[in-house]
Motif scaffolding. Sequence first.
Motif, mmCIF file in Angstrom:
data_model
loop_
_atom_site.group_PDB
_atom_site.id
_atom_site.type_symbol
_atom_site.label_atom_id
_atom_site.label_comp_id
_atom_site.label_asym_id
_atom_site.label_seq_id
_atom_site.Cartn_x
_atom_site.Cartn_y
_atom_site.Cartn_z
ATOM 1 N N MET A 199 18.137 0.751 -11.970
ATOM 2 C CA MET A 199 17.847 -0.663 -11.720
ATOM 3 C C MET A 199 18.994 -1.323 -10.961
ATOM 4 S SD MET A 199 14.862 -1.232 -13.019
ATOM 5 C CE MET A 199 14.456 -2.783 -13.776
ATOM 6 N N SER A 200 20.231 -0.872 -11.219
ATOM 7 C CA SER A 200 21.346 -1.545 -10.563
ATOM 8 C C SER A 200 21.575 -1.011 -9.147
ATOM 9 C CB SER A 200 22.619 -1.430 -11.407
ATOM 10 O OG SER A 200 23.073 -0.111 -11.363
ATOM 11 N N LEU A 201 21.092 0.197 -8.853
ATOM 12 C CA LEU A 201 21.394 0.787 -7.545
ATOM 13 C C LEU A 201 20.269 0.649 -6.519
ATOM 14 C CD1 LEU A 201 23.107 4.212 -8.330
ATOM 15 C CD2 LEU A 201 24.071 2.340 -7.016
ATOM 16 N N GLY A 202 19.036 0.786 -6.982
ATOM 17 C CA GLY A 202 17.950 1.008 -6.031
ATOM 18 C C GLY A 202 17.458 -0.243 -5.324
ATOM 19 N N ASP A 203 17.156 -0.098 -4.000
ATOM 20 C CA ASP A 203 16.328 -1.127 -3.361
ATOM 21 C C ASP A 203 14.948 -1.027 -3.998
ATOM 22 O OD1 ASP A 203 18.282 -1.868 -1.516
ATOM 23 O OD2 ASP A 203 17.761 -0.216 -0.187
ATOM 24 N N ARG A 204 14.511 0.234 -4.179
ATOM 25 C CA ARG A 204 13.274 0.485 -4.915
ATOM 26 C C ARG A 204 13.498 1.640 -5.883
ATOM 27 N NH1 ARG A 204 8.362 1.686 -1.446
ATOM 28 N NH2 ARG A 204 9.870 2.796 -0.165
ATOM 29 N N VAL A 205 12.714 1.622 -6.936
ATOM 30 C CA VAL A 205 12.809 2.665 -7.954
ATOM 31 C C VAL A 205 11.444 3.340 -8.048
ATOM 32 C CG1 VAL A 205 13.239 3.128 -10.406
ATOM 33 C CG2 VAL A 205 14.541 1.346 -9.242
ATOM 34 N N ALA A 206 11.447 4.679 -8.092
ATOM 35 C CA ALA A 206 10.193 5.426 -8.260
ATOM 36 C C ALA A 206 10.244 6.101 -9.625
ATOM 37 C CB ALA A 206 10.055 6.459 -7.152
ATOM 38 N N VAL A 207 9.344 5.719 -10.512
ATOM 39 C CA VAL A 207 9.344 6.304 -11.861
ATOM 40 C C VAL A 207 8.365 7.484 -11.880
ATOM 41 C CG1 VAL A 207 8.820 5.900 -14.298
ATOM 42 C CG2 VAL A 207 9.981 4.138 -12.969
ATOM 43 N N ILE A 208 8.864 8.617 -12.389
ATOM 44 C CA ILE A 208 8.061 9.849 -12.420
ATOM 45 C C ILE A 208 7.870 10.277 -13.868
ATOM 46 C CG2 ILE A 208 7.886 12.220 -11.521
ATOM 47 C CD1 ILE A 208 10.038 11.524 -9.498
ATOM 48 N N ARG A 209 6.694 10.766 -14.157
ATOM 49 C CA ARG A 209 6.438 11.343 -15.478
ATOM 50 C C ARG A 209 5.574 12.578 -15.283
ATOM 51 N NH1 ARG A 209 1.809 10.861 -18.596
ATOM 52 N NH2 ARG A 209 2.149 11.634 -20.701
ATOM 53 N N GLY A 210 6.020 13.701 -15.858
ATOM 54 C CA GLY A 210 5.240 14.939 -15.765
ATOM 55 C C GLY A 210 4.878 15.298 -14.340
ATOM 56 N N GLY A 211 5.785 15.071 -13.392
ATOM 57 C CA GLY A 211 5.546 15.434 -11.996
ATOM 58 C C GLY A 211 4.712 14.428 -11.224
ATOM 59 N N VAL A 212 4.261 13.376 -11.907
ATOM 60 C CA VAL A 212 3.365 12.404 -11.269
ATOM 61 C C VAL A 212 4.094 11.078 -11.090
ATOM 62 C CG1 VAL A 212 1.175 11.147 -11.519
ATOM 63 C CG2 VAL A 212 1.375 13.514 -12.344
ATOM 64 N N LEU A 213 4.012 10.531 -9.879
ATOM 65 C CA LEU A 213 4.622 9.224 -9.610
ATOM 66 C C LEU A 213 3.829 8.160 -10.369
ATOM 67 C CD1 LEU A 213 6.670 7.579 -7.939
ATOM 68 C CD2 LEU A 213 4.963 7.445 -6.136
ATOM 69 N N GLN A 214 4.539 7.389 -11.179
ATOM 70 C CA GLN A 214 3.866 6.353 -11.976
ATOM 71 C C GLN A 214 3.856 5.007 -11.262
ATOM 72 O OE1 GLN A 214 2.740 7.150 -15.390
ATOM 73 N NE2 GLN A 214 3.006 9.115 -14.365
ATOM 74 N N GLN A 215 4.984 4.688 -10.630
ATOM 75 C CA GLN A 215 5.095 3.381 -9.983
ATOM 76 C C GLN A 215 6.299 3.411 -9.060
ATOM 77 O OE1 GLN A 215 5.067 0.102 -12.734
ATOM 78 N NE2 GLN A 215 5.591 -1.411 -11.185
ATOM 79 N N VAL A 216 6.185 2.738 -7.925
ATOM 80 C CA VAL A 216 7.370 2.550 -7.088
ATOM 81 C C VAL A 216 7.438 1.080 -6.738
ATOM 82 C CG1 VAL A 216 6.083 3.459 -5.088
ATOM 83 C CG2 VAL A 216 8.524 3.200 -4.937
#
Length: 448
Positions: A199-216
């Motif tokens: 959260m402190s570094l990213g312009d955007r964050v991509a959250v992954i779970r079980g190999g699947v992108l959940q949200q960017v």
Amino acid sequence: MSRAISLRSVSKRYERTNRAVDRFTLDIEPGEFVVLLGPSGCGKSTVLRMIAGLEDITEGELLLDGEYANHIPPRDRAMAMVFQNFALYPTMTNRDNIGFPLRLENPRLDCRPQVEATARMLGIEDVLDRYPSQLSGGERQRVAMGRAISRRPSVFLMDEPLSNLDAKLRNRLRAEISQLTAELGVTTVYVTHDQAEAMSLGDRVAVIRGGVLQQVSTPRDMYALPENVFVAAFIGTPRINLLQAVVYAPLDGRMSIDLGKQRLPLPEPLSADHQLLRIQQGRQIIVGLRSEATRIAPPSQARPGEVALTGIVEHMEYQGHEALVHFNTGSRPAVVADLESPRPQPPVRRRRSRSGGPSVLTRIKGRAMAHVSGPVVALDDPEPGPRPVAAERPAVALSDLVVRTGPDVRLRSGAQVPLLVDLAHLYVFDQHGRRICPAPADLPGLDA
Ligand SMILES: Nc1ncnc2c1ncn2[C@@H]1O[C@H](COP(=O)(O)OP(=O)(O)OP(=O)(O)O)[C@@H](O)[C@H]1O
């Protein structure tokens, strides 16, 4: 130069395994800092290594500046990678370590000016003639970064570069990485399992779970509008309170959310988001309340949009600038699969099912599978149909609601305390864990 990176429905399958990365699509702008975030084993490093060319792509396409790049060898991608374990050559001085990629590219080049400029940028001029073993962890990681940037790559790929450092140093280097990549304007893909770092570094964050992108999303949107229960629970400290609930929507009365022993009445006239909850009538849902959504105050002090609950104080966590109060409100927490450190749950007393309900083994298997894919939330013993309000329930986990408060508040364990919940900060997720309130932006007919 800085490059655009596009992953188009990229999958990675290792021999005899499920997809470690499953149809992953992400467009990264030139100069952008994107963080890949998720629990251990979710596939973050595999995505990074596929971008670097260190891992073949099983299906899908990698585009670099819009050009198909699956087949380009790693050395021709103009990317530099920084790893968690520093990976320096122990028999070379730090100067030689930083200059190594330059010499590899052009053995006749006098790389001293470039090495010294890089070292100045990182504040390590004084240690150039020492060996890596003579440095602190933070200095070693700066040398590793120096080696990565000396060749002025078009992309930085960083795989948990700070995880071997102590917390204070991590914070300092985090700020330095942020500053450095912004100054150089280089596209950066950064892997971490630490949500605060992401959260402190990213312009955007991509959250992954079980190999699947959940949200960017941007960090702000990720916190404010998590698309599912997994993202909601992964982002933010303390973890969001997630409670099993049922929507109660009588035809001739006020709509409310039944939390088990208590109800949250929805203020009238119903907001557009709350009106949409009517179709959930009788179904199990998950209510999400961040610790700042609830405050300790009597009903007489309720502001518009706040509704009253009560909670029994289980314990207090003093944090210096604030305190976290753990309450028992008689609700049942929802269990989110695949989080690294789920909230400790005291044993739950249950009646044994005689009517062929799922066995313990089936439930354990179900949860284990959820690590790979499938539902993000486990609702224990979902009961179809409406549930009577305030009915007898199996025993609940003791603390189900954490509330943030000032550091000077003193509360006795066991005390019953009035609470006000701000429904403007209410999240509702359906039984599959998808956010339904606030309603997703792509819902037809809802523009805001
Ligand atoms: N060479 C390999 N052969 C088989 N399976 C692999 C290989 N490398 C990774 N995996 C599996 O692929 C999945 C994703 O691994 P990956 O290293 O990308 O996860 P990660 O999110 O980076 O985890 P961590 O944070 O622990 O490094 C894991 O289940 C892992 O066991």
